[in-house]
Design a protein around this motif. Structure first.
Motif, short mmCIF file in Angstrom:
data_model
loop_
_atom_site.label_atom_id
_atom_site.label_comp_id
_atom_site.label_asym_id
_atom_site.label_seq_id
_atom_site.Cartn_x
_atom_site.Cartn_y
_atom_site.Cartn_z
N THR A 251 0.16 6.88 -0.31
CA THR A 251 -0.28 5.73 -1.08
C THR A 251 0.40 4.46 -0.58
O THR A 251 -0.23 3.41 -0.43
CB THR A 251 0.03 5.93 -2.57
OG1 THR A 251 -0.48 7.19 -2.96
CG2 THR A 251 -0.58 4.85 -3.41
N SER A 252 1.68 4.57 -0.29
CA SER A 252 2.39 3.38 0.14
C SER A 252 1.94 2.95 1.53
O SER A 252 1.97 1.78 1.89
CB SER A 252 3.90 3.62 0.06
OG SER A 252 4.46 3.75 1.31
N TYR A 253 1.46 3.91 2.29
CA TYR A 253 0.91 3.64 3.62
C TYR A 253 -0.32 2.74 3.52
O TYR A 253 -0.69 2.02 4.43
CB TYR A 253 0.59 4.98 4.26
CG TYR A 253 -0.16 4.98 5.55
CD1 TYR A 253 0.48 4.64 6.74
CD2 TYR A 253 -1.51 5.33 5.60
CE1 TYR A 253 -0.21 4.66 7.94
CE2 TYR A 253 -2.20 5.35 6.78
CZ TYR A 253 -1.54 5.01 7.95
OH TYR A 253 -2.23 5.03 9.13
N LEU A 254 -0.94 2.78 2.34
CA LEU A 254 -2.20 2.07 2.13
C LEU A 254 -2.01 0.79 1.31
O LEU A 254 -2.92 -0.03 1.21
CB LEU A 254 -3.12 3.03 1.37
CG LEU A 254 -4.61 2.79 1.29
CD1 LEU A 254 -5.20 2.83 2.68
CD2 LEU A 254 -5.27 3.87 0.44
N THR A 255 -0.82 0.64 0.69
CA THR A 255 -0.66 -0.43 -0.28
C THR A 255 -0.20 -1.74 0.35
O THR A 255 0.80 -1.76 1.06
CB THR A 255 0.36 0.00 -1.36
OG1 THR A 255 -0.02 1.27 -1.86
CG2 THR A 255 0.39 -0.99 -2.50
N PRO A 256 -0.92 -2.84 0.12
CA PRO A 256 -0.52 -4.14 0.64
C PRO A 256 0.79 -4.59 0.01
O PRO A 256 1.13 -4.10 -1.06
CB PRO A 256 -1.66 -5.06 0.19
CG PRO A 256 -2.76 -4.16 -0.23
CD PRO A 256 -2.14 -2.89 -0.66
N PRO A 257 1.47 -5.54 0.60
CA PRO A 257 1.06 -6.27 1.81
C PRO A 257 1.39 -5.55 3.12
O PRO A 257 0.70 -5.74 4.10
CB PRO A 257 1.88 -7.57 1.73
CG PRO A 257 3.11 -7.18 0.98
CD PRO A 257 2.69 -6.12 0.00
N MET A 258 2.47 -4.73 3.12
CA MET A 258 2.85 -4.10 4.39
C MET A 258 2.22 -2.72 4.46
O MET A 258 2.84 -1.73 4.13
CB MET A 258 4.37 -3.98 4.47
CG MET A 258 5.08 -5.31 4.50
SD MET A 258 4.72 -6.21 6.01
CE MET A 258 5.69 -5.27 7.16
N ALA A 259 0.98 -2.67 4.90
CA ALA A 259 0.26 -1.41 4.89
C ALA A 259 -0.16 -1.05 6.30
O ALA A 259 -1.07 -1.66 6.85
CB ALA A 259 -0.96 -1.52 3.99
N GLY B 256 8.01 3.09 2.02
CA GLY B 256 6.77 3.28 2.76
C GLY B 256 6.11 1.97 3.16
O GLY B 256 5.22 1.95 4.00
N PHE B 257 6.54 0.87 2.56
CA PHE B 257 5.97 -0.41 2.94
C PHE B 257 6.24 -0.73 4.40
O PHE B 257 5.42 -1.31 5.08
CB PHE B 257 6.57 -1.54 2.08
CG PHE B 257 6.01 -1.58 0.69
CD1 PHE B 257 5.14 -0.60 0.25
CD2 PHE B 257 6.34 -2.61 -0.16
CE1 PHE B 257 4.62 -0.64 -1.04
CE2 PHE B 257 5.81 -2.66 -1.45
CZ PHE B 257 4.96 -1.67 -1.88
N VAL B 258 7.43 -0.40 4.87
CA VAL B 258 7.75 -0.76 6.25
C VAL B 258 8.25 0.38 7.11
O VAL B 258 7.94 0.46 8.28
CB VAL B 258 8.83 -1.86 6.35
CG1 VAL B 258 8.18 -3.21 6.34
CG2 VAL B 258 9.84 -1.72 5.27
NA NA Z 1 2.40 -0.25 2.05
#
Ligand code: NA
Ligand code: NA
Lengths: 337, 168, 439
Positions: free
Chosen positions: C377-385, C337-339
């Motif tokens: 959640t991963s859509y919101l989590t830095p750095p790649m959010a 979900g990071f990228v």
């Molecule tokens: Na993310």
């Protein structure tokens, strides 16, 4: 003795297969099963990894993905190429077409499959092997019962492809929408009815929970077929033996999908029948006649503009005429009780 | 820099066309809803025109978004760099990106020509319009975007060589 | 071949960290690895992605909602609306942030596209929160988290794609995410109230002035004028969906049309304001869609160059069973979900996961809901959010990336709590579908 190049054993290859399917039985017992059979029959010389819809190329443009070589193999419904060449409708299945049993007969004993290959080779530059037989679909999940043409006129229905044109000729208002909007649109009554797949798939999708009436039989799609296509450069790397085995795998998948979908659909139908608040409605014979007539009229019109369409359509029509006695000496399906 | 500004007029024209499309996009969809709900007469064109207008807004907006620095960056590091180093980093980035856009523009041209030669329809609805004019919009959008990336590249080049970072 | 795909992630991180625009980074990395994998044929895949994104009717909701937000912002209707909200909530800690989360929740029920809720509510609420000197971290966290509700509150495109792959009726899954979505929204509200109570400087209260002494009747009058029409507009958007007049994409158009009417009603309509809103719509739409395009090019190359097979092998080789296997799948989902864009993660992970889930006797519906919460959640989590990238596009430059990175953390904690609740009490996900649709 020196063997001719084509007869040598194929160097093992690992290929990607593009499909239009996100999931469901068309992916599982259609595409994945074909890949598995090819792997087994070629003893691992041809390994095919199956990719779900839209991961390699556009979901509905598998042919392009295979032509360009992004995927060496594709699993496809030929009618998806309808915007480019409507001939795919005749091979993929349509409202003037064949039942599952008739389809197998046409493809393998009356030259349908060869015609299909020839068309793809000439028009699309890919090699195809028919590799799946489609079920008779449910005509509609609807908010009102439909028996006659009168009932159908003015209804807002969601459908696609050739049937969208023919349904319009029959007086329905066809609404075009994205696949992901279909379920909520039926639920909120944006449309009065939708068509999707056979009883098995529709049961899993849960359309019966949001629309009371299930209309049969699926005259818009009595049956159809899937094609497994190969990029022609990739295909050329195979030995004749493996090419033959892949043909066989295609035939076997056709057979397995026929019996597999039939079993799933019977179970799906029984389940849907057992649901309280769901009502099955059968179309009048007059509706079915009118739909066929409209379909043939539509196809005659297409034939004027597309030589390949004309050739495939006439071939299928001639076959239909030649089997009209089939029912005379054969028992109907499921007659013994 | 004067001639760069002149070239950017192309981007401005594209953006102007882009904003003009937003209003018909709204009106056509509202018309479809009213016509379908009140008259039980869905249109045959609203769906396909809908995605075409959306796509055209996207295509005509790419270059403009670059010009007005709308494309999002993670500037934690980048923001702290001295101007010339910043320009150098940007140049490295464009060395990868410009070929990507150029290649896509060229390939989209081929995609359009193929549709034109084969008289391909969209295949998305019973309307099934000829698709090459829409693909021409994709080509034009990417070509203008390519031009703007070249302009940005030049601005950074000037910043690096002439140490004039006013435009990056 | 498989190893190659995994190098795409570090390469992307380098590009992004250097400050190359996100969309450009995604496309450049896709180009490099695509050429390594396919040679000349790579561009054919990119063309198909351009074709996919630019002919996706559903994405039409993006310019429409962005336009709605931009018009309400530029015409001053948004700021009047939030002034009215402030009037009522100024004694409530973090009142404007609460208003924003509620508005996000309502909007999430009108759109299923990631990014749409966040951009439209962000454009309306950020200027107001800035005006009342709200903490920039709180502003960022509120908008990113509120915006992420678009995926988890029905309708949601991600859910529509997930359901058939997991062999679950769409309606059941929509019903299944309803409570988790509302719980999450409630937790966001609870956090805002709690944090602003403990630390009032997050949402400073204006000193009492003569203006505050206005009568109750006057208050009602201001509210009726400033608040009811826009609220009516938002509910009209929802209403057209619920009444079956319009599909969600069409409802976005109805909202855009309604906001033009609203400008006329308030006598705020003029051409220069319309022009500004249109240009803003154009640039934000292009920016969002170029990220969508870059993401889908990146994902396409990743899968085609063996990324999918690598993930499948990874799962098979570890030979995990039961919850450890499911846990690993959910963890990989979080990483992906990071990228990777949400829908392609669904298509890759769910077909692997569901057979395992069924094998271990776990309810696929419950698993799917857990999966969706993690994805969000991963859509919101830095750095790649992605949530943060969309916020950057609409926020004033005085809100920095660091504000955003810090601001989302407490909201991520709230999402993890939601995950824990759904995990501990499966009924949160499964009760409603049972009630509506039966077994
Ligand atoms: Na993310
Ligand atoms: Na939503």
């Amino acid at each position: 003795a020196v063997q001719p190049a084509a007869a040598q054993a194929t160097k093992p290859v690992e290929w990607s297969m593009a499909t239009p399917w996100a999931g469901g039985h068309w992916l599982d017992i259609g595409a994945k099963r074909f890949a598995e059979l090819v792997g087994q029959m070629t003893e691992g010389r041809v390994k095919i990894n199956v990719f779900p819809a839209g991961t390699l190329g556009s979901a509905l443009k598998v042919t392009e993905t295979v032509q360009s070589g992004i995927a060496e193999v594709g699993h496809n419904w030929p009618a998806y190429d309808w915007g480019i060449d409507r001939t795919g409708v005749i091979f993929g299945g349509w409202s003037g077409g064949l039942t599952p049993e008739e389809y197998m007969l046409w493809l393998y004993n009356y030259g349908g499959a060869d015609l299909w290959k020839q068309w793809r080779q000439e028009v699309s530059g890919v090699v195809v092997v028919p590799c799946g037989l489609l079920e008779t679909e449910i005509f509609m999940h609807a908010h009102k019962p439909v028996r006659t043409l009168e009932d159908y006129k003015g209804m807002k229905v969601r459908t696609s492809g050739a049937w969208a044109e023919i349904a319009t000729d029959l007086g329905a208002s066809t609404v075009v929408m994205a696949g992901s909007e279909v379920f909520p649109a039926l639920e909120r009554k944006v449309v009065d009815g939708i068509e999707w797949g056979g009883p098995g798939i529709n049961m899993s999708a849960g359309f019966h929970k949001i629309a009371k009436y299930i209309i049969t039989p699926g005259i818009h799609q009595p049956s159809g077929a899937h094609e497994c296509m190969f990029n022609k450069d990739a295909w050329a790397k195979l030995s004749d033996k493996d090419k033959g085995l892949i043909e066989l795998a295609g035939k076997l998948t056709t057979y397995e999908t026929f019996i597999g979908y039939a079993k799933e659909d019977l179970a799906g139908y029984a389940f849907l029948k057992s649901q309280p608040g769901v009502e099955f409605v059968e179309l009048d014979e007059s509706f079915i006649e009118a739909a066929r007539k409209a379909s043939f009229a539509w196809a005659d019109k297409q034939s004027g503009a597309n030589a390949w369409f004309k050739k495939a359509y006439e071939h299928q029509r001639a076959f239909q005429a030649s089997i009209k006695d089939w029912s005379k000496f054969r028992l109907p399906i499921g007659a013994a009780q | 820099m004067h001639f760069l500004r002149k070239l950017e007029v192309v981007t401005d024209i594209a953006a102007f066309i882009g904003i003009l499309i937003v209003v018909p996009l709204i009106l056509s969809m509202v018309y479809e809803v009213l016509s379908r709900y009140l008259l039980a007469a869905p249109t045959f064109w609203a769906y396909e025109l809908g995605y075409m207008m959306m796509g055209a807004i996207f295509m005509f907006g790419m270059a403009y978004a670059l010009k007005v620095r709308q494309h999002v960056t993670v500037d934690v590091l980048h923001g702290a760099l001295p101007p010339r180093l910043k320009a150098a980093v940007n140049i490295v980035g464009y060395c990868f990106f410009i070929p990507c856009v150029a290649w896509l523009t060229y390939a989209l041209w081929g995609y359009m020509v193929r549709a034109y030669v084969g008289a391909e329809g969209s295949g998305q609805s019973a309307w099934n319009p000829q698709i090459w004019p829409y693909r021409a919009i994709l080509v034009i959008g990417f070509a203008i975007f390519l031009l703007q990336t070249l302009i940005e590249f030049t601005k950074n080049w000037i910043a690096l060589i002439a140490n004039d970072a006013t435009d990056i | 071949m498989t190893g190659l795909a995994l190098w795409m992630f570090p390469a992307l991180l380098v590009f992004v960290a250097l400050g190359i625009p996100i969309a450009f980074s995604l496309m450049s990395v896709a180009l490099i690895f695509g050429v390594l994998r396919f040679g000349d044929a790579a561009v054919a895949q990119f063309v198909s992605k351009v074709d996919d994104v630019s002919t996706n009717y559903i994405l039409g909701a993006i310019p429409l909602f962005v336009f709605m937000g931009a018009l309400l912002e530029r015409s001053g209707i948004a700021s009047r609306l939030f002034d009215a909200i402030y009037l009522w909530t100024k004694r409530l800690p973090g009142g404007l942030a609460i208003g924003a989360v509620i508005m996000c929740t309502v909007f999430a029920a009108a759109t299923g596209i990631t990014g749409a809720t966040e951009t439209v509510v962000g454009m309306l609420a950020i200027p107001a929160m800035m005006k009342y000197a709200y903490d920039k971290r709180l502003i960022s966290g509120t908008i990113c988290a509120g915006g992420s509700l678009g995926t988890i509150i029905p309708p949601s495109i991600t859910v529509v794609v997930l359901a058939p792959v997991a062999d679950i009726p769409v309606g059941d899954l929509f019903a299944g995410i309803m409570f988790p979505g509302l719980i999450m929204s409630g937790l966001f509200l609870a956090y805002i109230v709690g944090a602003c109570t403990l630390n009032p400087s997050l949402a400073p209260r204006q000193p009492e002035t003569a203006e505050d002494a206005i009568s109750f009747g006057e208050k009602l009058r201001i509210t009726a004028i400033a608040m009811l029409p826009p609220v009516f507009l938002i509910f009209a958007v929802l209403g057209t969906i619920l009444l079956g007049w319009a599909t969600p994409t069409e409802a976005a158009a109805t909202g855009a049309f309604g906001s033009i009417l609203l400008c006329f009603i308030y006598r705020q309509f003029n051409l220069s304001m319309l022009k500004e809103a249109l240009y803003r719509t154009l640039s934000i739409t292009a920016m969002i869609l170029l990220i969508v395009l870059g993401g889908s090019m990146f994902a396409g190359v990743f899968y085609a160059s063996g990324g999918m097979v690598a993930i499948q092998k990874l799962l098979a080789e570890y030979g995990l069973a039961g919850w450890p296997a499911i846990g690993l799948i959910l963890f990989l989902t979080f990483l992906a979900g990071f990228v990777l864009e949400l829908i392609s993660i669904v298509l890759i992970v769910i077909p692997i996961a569901i057979p395992l889930v069924k094998l271990y006797g776990i309810d696929p519906l419950w698993f799917s809901v857990l999966f969706l919460v993690i994805l969000q959640t991963s859509y919101l989590t830095p750095p790649m959010a992605p949530a943060i990238f969309y916020l950057r596009a609409i926020a004033p430059s005085s809100i920095t990336l660091m504000h955003m990175y810090k601001g989302v953390i407490p909201f991520i904690v709230m999402q993890i709590i939601t995950l824990g609740l759904v995990f501990a009490f499966p009924d949160i996900a499964t009760w409603l579908p049972r009630q509506i649709y039966g077994q």
